[in-house]
Design a protein around this motif. Structure first.
Motif, PDB file in Angstrom:
ATOM      1  N   TYR A  74      -7.238  -3.585 -11.118  1.00 34.48           N
ATOM      2  CA  TYR A  74      -7.058  -4.580 -10.057  1.00 34.48           C
ATOM      3  C   TYR A  74      -7.938  -5.777 -10.392  1.00 34.48           C
ATOM      4  CZ  TYR A  74      -7.926  -7.143  -5.740  1.00 34.48           C
ATOM      5  OH  TYR A  74      -8.070  -8.153  -4.812  1.00 34.48           O
ATOM      6  N   GLN A  93      -3.727 -11.910  -6.218  1.00 33.56           N
ATOM      7  CA  GLN A  93      -4.282 -10.570  -6.384  1.00 33.56           C
ATOM      8  C   GLN A  93      -3.298  -9.751  -7.207  1.00 33.56           C
ATOM      9  OE1 GLN A  93      -4.655 -10.215  -1.888  1.00 33.56           O
ATOM     10  NE2 GLN A  93      -6.408  -8.969  -2.522  1.00 33.56           N
ATOM     11  N   TRP A  95      -2.469  -5.800  -8.745  1.00 40.79           N
ATOM     12  CA  TRP A  95      -2.673  -4.370  -8.915  1.00 40.79           C
ATOM     13  C   TRP A  95      -1.728  -3.904 -10.024  1.00 40.79           C
ATOM     14  CZ3 TRP A  95      -2.208  -6.920  -4.328  1.00 40.79           C
ATOM     15  CH2 TRP A  95      -3.233  -6.784  -3.379  1.00 40.79           C
ATOM     16  N   CYS A 225      -7.001   1.244 -11.143  1.00 42.05           N
ATOM     17  CA  CYS A 225      -6.558   0.577  -9.923  1.00 42.05           C
ATOM     18  C   CYS A 225      -7.088   1.336  -8.710  1.00 42.05           C
ATOM     19  CB  CYS A 225      -5.026   0.553  -9.897  1.00 42.05           C
ATOM     20  SG  CYS A 225      -4.316  -0.274  -8.469  1.00 42.05           S
ATOM     21  N   PRO A 226      -7.684   0.640  -7.748  1.00 45.46           N
ATOM     22  CA  PRO A 226      -8.253   1.325  -6.575  1.00 45.46           C
ATOM     23  C   PRO A 226      -7.182   2.014  -5.740  1.00 45.46           C
ATOM     24  CG  PRO A 226      -8.266  -1.052  -6.269  1.00 45.46           C
ATOM     25  CD  PRO A 226      -7.884  -0.823  -7.691  1.00 45.46           C
ATOM     26  N   ALA A 227      -7.628   2.946  -4.924  1.00 44.93           N
ATOM     27  CA  ALA A 227      -6.714   3.789  -4.155  1.00 44.93           C
ATOM     28  C   ALA A 227      -5.869   3.009  -3.166  1.00 44.93           C
ATOM     29  CB  ALA A 227      -7.501   4.876  -3.426  1.00 44.93           C
ATOM     30  N   ASP A 228      -6.329   1.812  -2.766  1.00 42.07           N
ATOM     31  CA  ASP A 228      -5.537   1.035  -1.804  1.00 42.07           C
ATOM     32  C   ASP A 228      -4.422   0.236  -2.468  1.00 42.07           C
ATOM     33  OD1 ASP A 228      -7.031  -0.856  -3.108  1.00 42.07           O
ATOM     34  OD2 ASP A 228      -7.872  -1.776  -1.308  1.00 42.07           O
ATOM     35  N   GLY A 229      -4.276   0.370  -3.784  1.00 42.84           N
ATOM     36  CA  GLY A 229      -3.178  -0.297  -4.473  1.00 42.84           C
ATOM     37  C   GLY A 229      -1.845   0.259  -4.021  1.00 42.84           C
ATOM     38  N   SER A 230      -0.911  -0.611  -3.679  1.00 37.22           N
ATOM     39  CA  SER A 230       0.388  -0.187  -3.156  1.00 37.22           C
ATOM     40  C   SER A 230       1.511  -0.699  -4.044  1.00 37.22           C
ATOM     41  CB  SER A 230       0.588  -0.706  -1.733  1.00 37.22           C
ATOM     42  OG  SER A 230       1.893  -0.438  -1.281  1.00 37.22           O
ATOM     43  N   ARG A 241       3.568   5.781  -7.484  1.00 33.66           N
ATOM     44  CA  ARG A 241       2.312   6.283  -6.925  1.00 33.66           C
ATOM     45  C   ARG A 241       1.233   6.262  -7.990  1.00 33.66           C
ATOM     46  NH1 ARG A 241       3.376   8.402  -1.964  1.00 33.66           N
ATOM     47  NH2 ARG A 241       5.548   8.986  -1.551  1.00 33.66           N
TER      48      ARG A 241
END
Length: 244
Positions: A74, A93, A95, A225-230, A241
């Motif tokens: 990210y 931004q 991701w 990539c951080p867990a909040d990446g969608s 996912r």
């Protein structure tokens, strides 16, 4: 015989063709503070893992060929466009994970656009809408959605199209620098590629001597990539996912 072997090795290093980096490619790092300009040297007992090379207009494509972008990360970047009497700036931004990328950019109008790229398809939509559109995508579509050039295109250039090359610090990031002007083009392009992560740290484009584009990405890169990446569409359908 030993002299012949050394001569062959020196010739291979001087040419620095892509074949040299096709397999088991050594990593590339910036020179230490005591090294001369354009020289790479390892440190901390890791020197055997690195290739010493001078970066010139003749060797830079070989150096760039050794770099690889992270598979999962990210980051944020700024893309600026300039014209006579004005300019605009877009904050983006990004991701990325497993071949998918999701960019979110705030446009000068205040609208927020999303671009989701993966598996040969680009999906795009705007905040506040559950509707999206899609279009065919290729290996450059993700970069275009982020408003950045694909720096790997320098590998396709003829040597005479490369104006200058070397090592530079850009935004306090150690980078490989490449300046190119394809034959017949009115544009002069500059790329600063981070040696630490293989991502484009900055880029500029001049047309007829005037700056028309600048991209900067100096903030720290988060990997993975951080867990909040969608990687989901606005209707809630998840296309990818993290870690898949």
């Amino acid at each position: 015989m030993a002299a012949i072997i050394l001569l062959m090795a020196a010739a291979m290093l001087a040419s620095f063709g892509r074949v040299l980096f096709a397999a088991d490619t050594p990593k590339v790092i910036l020179p230490s503070s005591s090294a001369g300009p354009g020289d790479i040297s390892g440190s901390g007992g890791q020197e055997q893992d690195y290739q010493r090379v001078e970066v010139t207009t003749q060797t830079v494509t070989g150096v760039v060929a050794t770099l690889a972008r992270p598979a999962s990360y990210y980051r944020t970047l700024t893309a600026e466009t300039f014209w006579e009497g004005g300019s605009s700036s877009v904050q983006v931004q990004v991701w990325a994970d497993g071949g998918w990328s999701h960019s979110r950019q705030t446009l000068p109008s205040g609208a927020v656009r999303h671009d989701l790229t993966g598996e040969d398809t680009l999906y795009y939509w705007y905040d506040g809408s559950a509707q999206y559109r899609q279009a065919p995508a290729d290996e450059r579509s993700s970069d275009l959605a982020q408003r950045i050039p694909t720096y790997e295109t320098v590998l396709e250039l003829e040597p005479e199209d490369i104006v200058s090359a070397g090592y530079e610090t850009r935004g306090e990031l150690p980078c490989i620098f490449v300046e190119v002007r394809p034959e017949g083009s009115r544009q002069l392009q500059r790329f600063w590629i981070s040696v630490e992560n293989g991502l484009l740290a900055s880029a500029e484009t001049e047309e007829d001597g005037q700056l028309v584009y600048r991209m900067t990405a100096y903030s720290p890169v988060q990997t993975p990539c951080p867990a909040d990446g969608s990687f989901a569409l606005p209707d809630g359908e998840v296309l990818h996912r993290l870690g898949d």
